[in-house]
Enzyme design. Structure first.
Site, PDB file in Angstrom:
ATOM      1  CG  HIS A 299      50.636  32.400  46.651  1.00  0.00           C
ATOM      2  ND1 HIS A 299      50.778  33.362  47.627  1.00  0.00           N
ATOM      3  CD2 HIS A 299      49.499  32.723  45.972  1.00  0.00           C
ATOM      4  CE1 HIS A 299      49.778  34.232  47.544  1.00  0.00           C
ATOM      5  NE2 HIS A 299      48.988  33.863  46.548  1.00  0.00           N
TER       6      HIS A 299
ATOM      7  CG  HIS B 150      37.418  36.878  45.146  1.00  0.00           C
ATOM      8  ND1 HIS B 150      37.002  35.810  44.373  1.00  0.00           N
ATOM      9  CD2 HIS B 150      36.306  37.327  45.783  1.00  0.00           C
ATOM     10  CE1 HIS B 150      35.698  35.619  44.551  1.00  0.00           C
ATOM     11  NE2 HIS B 150      35.254  36.523  45.397  1.00  0.00           N
TER      12      HIS B 150
ATOM     13  CB  SER C  11      46.958  35.308  43.615  1.00  0.00           C
ATOM     14  OG  SER C  11      46.799  34.519  44.767  1.00  0.00           O
TER      15      SER C  11
ATOM     16  CD  GLU D 143      39.679  43.330  45.428  1.00  0.00           C
ATOM     17  OE1 GLU D 143      38.740  43.694  46.159  1.00  0.00           O
ATOM     18  OE2 GLU D 143      40.158  42.182  45.464  1.00  0.00           O
TER      19      GLU D 143
ATOM     20  CG  ASP E 103      29.461  39.906  41.998  1.00  0.00           C
ATOM     21  OD1 ASP E 103      29.357  40.025  43.225  1.00  0.00           O
ATOM     22  OD2 ASP E 103      29.271  38.817  41.398  1.00  0.00           O
ATOM     23  CB  ALA E 104      34.348  37.805  42.558  1.00  0.00           C
TER      24      ALA E 104
ATOM     25  CG  ASP F  34      42.363  33.842  47.453  1.00  0.00           C
ATOM     26  OD1 ASP F  34      41.897  33.437  48.524  1.00  0.00           O
ATOM     27  OD2 ASP F  34      43.472  34.415  47.361  1.00  0.00           O
TER      28      ASP F  34
END
Length: 276
Positions: free
Chosen positions: A18, A41, A97, A115, A139-140, A160
């Site tokens: 971060h 994510h 994040s 997400e 789906d990411a 992430d």
């Protein structure tokens, strides 16, 4: 390796990730043009450090709590985003994040969050209520491909994952290769946990073979020697980091190393370029 956000909120990996994410976005915002920020994510967006998951690991004591106690002014921007979601001197909540990125938005910027986990996505929508953030439940890797290039000339993607799947690194590598073909100038940040150096050396060579000209690797090893079978730290691959960010990086990394070093260890943060 399962790295579910709620168990590790505010640990040393979050602090490094971060801090660098804030510095990266701030460097890009030195130019007035709009930015699109994408988190593939995203998780819940806000975590209870006194909750059952976080208390089970207790990792925030060697992460955010050490960073808040450290006097180095280079960590002020990070401390400010944590303090913004808390009221007391000791943090009760930790912004993931999404909670950090939404604080960094200028009026001309856009924030896209994703997400896949239904419960976490529901929580994320609640945390983002009243903001301009768009929340997806997809789906990411499909979203990562679908959203690029963004509508704005510039953008940042944060990848992430929890690394629950054995093929996570392979999916990241393949998707990044496809992304670079369609969005060669874009900025991408890929986070990963560290266990043994040999496995990450192999992945490093796979990433190098992609031939991305500006690919920076940053790795934070907590201990002076590998601790077999446990979490040893975390790394970031950063594609196309801006010049202002890379110039300011060495003193920031040294400040993080000092602030986060476990008792009896100096720790190590290394950087190298993988491009040709």
């Amino acid at each position: 390796m399962n790295y579910r956000h709620s168990f590790h909120a505010g640990n040393s990996a979050d602090v490094v990730k971060h801090c660098l994410l804030i510095a990266l976005v701030r460097a890009l915002q030195q130019k007035p043009g709009a930015l699109t920020l994408i988190d593939t994510h995203a998780g819940c967006g806000l975590y209870d450090l006194h909750g059952e998951d976080a208390r089970r690991t207790g990792e925030s004591t060697q992460g955010v709590l050490q960073a808040l106690a450290d006097p180095n002014p280079l960590l002020d921007d990070y401390r400010a985003v944590v303090q913004a979601v808390n009221t007391g001197a000791e943090p009760h909540f930790y912004p993931g994040s999404p909670g950090i990125l939404v604080q960094l938005l200028r009026p001309q910027d856009f924030l896209i969050l994703n997400e896949k986990h239904p419960e976490d996505a529901h929580t994320l929508r609640g945390v983002m209520h009243g903001t301009s953030a768009a929340v997806h439940e997809r789906d990411a890797y499909e979203l990562w491909l679908a959203m690029l290039p963004p509508r704005t000339p510039r953008g940042v993607v944060l990848v992430d994952p929890p690394f629950e799947r054995t093929d996570e690194r392979a999916r990241i590598t393949a998707t990044l290769a496809a992304i670079h073909r369609k969005w060669a100038h874009g900025v991408t940040v890929i986070w990963y946990p560290l266990k043994d150096r040999a496995a990450h050396w192999r992945w490093r060579e796979q990433m190098r073979k992609l031939g991305i000209p500006k690919l920076l690797r940053v790795e934070h090893w907590l201990y002076d020697g590998d601790q077999p079978g446990i979490y040893n730290g975390a790394g970031l691959y950063i594609v196309n980091p801006p010049y202002a960010f890379t110039q300011a990086l060495p003193p920031l990394l040294e400040a993080l190393r000092v602030a986060l070093a476990p008792e009896g260890h100096k720790g190590e943060i290394t950087t190298d370029w993988l491009g040709d």
